[in-house]
Design a protein around this motif. Sequence first.
Motif, short mmCIF file in Angstrom:
data_model
loop_
_atom_site.label_atom_id
_atom_site.label_comp_id
_atom_site.label_asym_id
_atom_site.label_seq_id
_atom_site.Cartn_x
_atom_site.Cartn_y
_atom_site.Cartn_z
N ILE A 151 -0.29 0.59 -9.09
CA ILE A 151 1.08 0.73 -9.60
C ILE A 151 1.22 2.01 -10.42
N ALA A 187 3.98 -3.34 -5.57
CA ALA A 187 4.65 -4.19 -6.56
C ALA A 187 4.02 -5.58 -6.66
N LEU A 195 9.23 -1.16 -7.40
CA LEU A 195 7.90 -1.18 -8.00
C LEU A 195 7.88 -1.99 -9.29
N ARG A 196 8.87 -1.76 -10.15
CA ARG A 196 8.95 -2.48 -11.44
C ARG A 196 10.40 -2.89 -11.68
N SER A 203 0.76 -5.64 -12.93
CA SER A 203 1.57 -4.55 -13.47
C SER A 203 0.74 -3.44 -14.10
#
Length: 319
Positions: free
Chosen positions: A102, A93, A130-131, A97
């Motif tokens: 990822i 993370a 992660l997001r 992005s």
Amino acid sequence: MASFSSAALEKRLTELSNSQQSVQTLSLWMMHHRKHSKAAVEVWHQEFQKARTNKRLSMLYVANDVLQNSKRKGAEFDSEFYNILPDVFQHFAREDSDSQGIKAAERVLSIWEERVVFDGKYVEKLRHILRPQSTEIAKTSSSHNEPERKRKRISSPNTGSGVSGPEPTIEELVRCLSDLEQSASGDVVIRKKISELPKEFEDVGSVDSIQSKAEAEKLLKKVDEAVLLLADYNGRLTAELEDRAQGLRKLDELITIHQAELEKTEKELEKCKTKLATTAKVKKELKIHIESLPDLSLLPDVTGGLAPLPAANDLFSSS
């Protein structure tokens, strides 16, 4: 196969590459030493924290392979990886992005979700790590679109009783087909290893010809490795069959859904063609009507050059 030690695993992790063979070889070694799962995962985690992005990806693929293929013999690795995976995904993370790390981690999460490697809530927790922003947006969108999805499921053409699960998407089918590109049946390296196994492994009668204990123990060690190799490949082939069956079901459902959409679109097209023909006819009639009307621009100019009209007094006055 070499005995387990933390130093041996560290060395193997250091030598790990991103090739499928390298990942599967290390995964097989870890599963062979499943009774040392706690120590193995601790070493794996320590090395992961020190590794660079590319090596971390390879290590994640090893974990994925171990988690999926070790389930047939027990859940030792599940509980050990369960405790450290939040930290693992936290490392990914911190990257950009759009990074490869990822994206690969997201794909692994999707596989775990589809194959129920972990329960859905835990996978969603890792996805949120992660997001975090994306998952919040997805939840909001999901809550807004839930009534619409329910209507779609009820009216879906692929239902027999009027109720079904969520409709498959083209993205899911593409992902399923993409996963099958790395299927077990296409693993040339493993198939070659199996084809090169000694013929004695297929002949139970050959055991009687062994004369010494040392020879028997040497053969037993080779047989153990062969059994592990074959059992692992058997499990992967079984998983591939399940994946192919799942892909076929998704494809059938998508064909049914898109066939209904095709028929709906064809009806809309016919309606549109009818409206277009009617509108074109009106346009034609309107042009004919316009041409039949007099051209006012050809009439004499009556706005200027004429004497003013007489006033009322002038009309009744005597000359």
